[in-house]
Design an enzyme around this catalytic site. Structure first.
Site, mmCIF file in Angstrom:
data_model
loop_
_atom_site.group_PDB
_atom_site.id
_atom_site.type_symbol
_atom_site.label_atom_id
_atom_site.label_comp_id
_atom_site.label_asym_id
_atom_site.label_seq_id
_atom_site.Cartn_x
_atom_site.Cartn_y
_atom_site.Cartn_z
ATOM 1 N N ARG A 1 0.821 -1.207 0.000
ATOM 2 C CA ARG A 1 0.000 0.000 0.000
ATOM 3 C C ARG A 1 0.859 1.261 0.000
ATOM 4 N NH1 ARG A 1 -4.151 -1.117 4.703
ATOM 5 N NH2 ARG A 1 -4.681 1.047 4.216
ATOM 6 N N HIS B 1 5.228 -14.579 4.877
ATOM 7 C CA HIS B 1 3.859 -14.976 4.587
ATOM 8 C C HIS B 1 2.864 -14.647 5.693
ATOM 9 C CE1 HIS B 1 6.654 -18.472 5.013
ATOM 10 N NE2 HIS B 1 6.110 -18.485 6.189
ATOM 11 N N ALA C 1 5.659 -16.040 10.053
ATOM 12 C CA ALA C 1 4.316 -16.176 9.482
ATOM 13 C C ALA C 1 3.246 -15.775 10.486
ATOM 14 C CB ALA C 1 4.097 -17.623 9.042
#
Length: 157
Positions: free
Chosen positions: A39, A69, A86
């Site tokens: 973003r 991830h 993660a």
């Protein structure tokens, strides 16, 4: 993959399928995705890995760092050679204000951690998997926060 306006991607960087980039700057030799969302106001330095299902907003990611991830990184500064495990999230919004997270060089964050901003994780520290960190972590420290496991017999129905 969708690349919107105000995106800079430097040489030898790979943007993998299903990723969405907007208003960001990505350095050399990076891997982004698949299915990453980068973003606006995000700067990713050289040799960084941003993996699948990672969202980054208004943050700086230092050289040789990895967010591999299933993570959300918002309003955060990450130093060099940092590993974000993660499922880690930066909890940047308290209902009224966006708060900053600072993660210094050489930090290792285990999987499934919540970093509650405003917070600073100092250089070469480790955050144990599954921790909710609500206080600053000093240099070269191990921070672990886990509630005591309680197991009770189920009543028969």
């Amino acid at each position: 993959t969708i690349i919107k306006k105000d995106v800079v991607i430097k040489e030898s960087t790979r943007i993998l399928s299903g990723s969405y980039l907007e208003g960001c700057n990505i350095g050399k030799n990076c891997i982004v995705g698949p299915y990453a969302r980068i973003r606006p106001k995000t700067k990713i330095d050289d040799n960084v890995k941003i993996g699948n299902f990672v969202e980054i907003k208004n943050s700086k990611i230092g050289k040789f760092s990895s967010v591999s991830h299933l993570s959300y990184i918002g309003d955060t500064t990450i130093g060099k050679k940092v590993n974000i495990g993660a499922g880690t999230i930066t909890c940047n919004y308290d209902g009224f204000h966006k708060n900053k997270t600072i993660i210094n060089d050489g930090v290792f964050v285990g999987s499934n951690c919540s970093l509650v901003a405003p917070i600073k994780i100092s250089k070469n520290s480790t955050i144990g998997a599954g921790s909710v960190i609500t206080k600053n972590v000093p240099i070269s420290s191990l921070a672990i926060e886990r509630s005591k496991l309680l197991i009770k017999k189920k009543k028969k129905r």
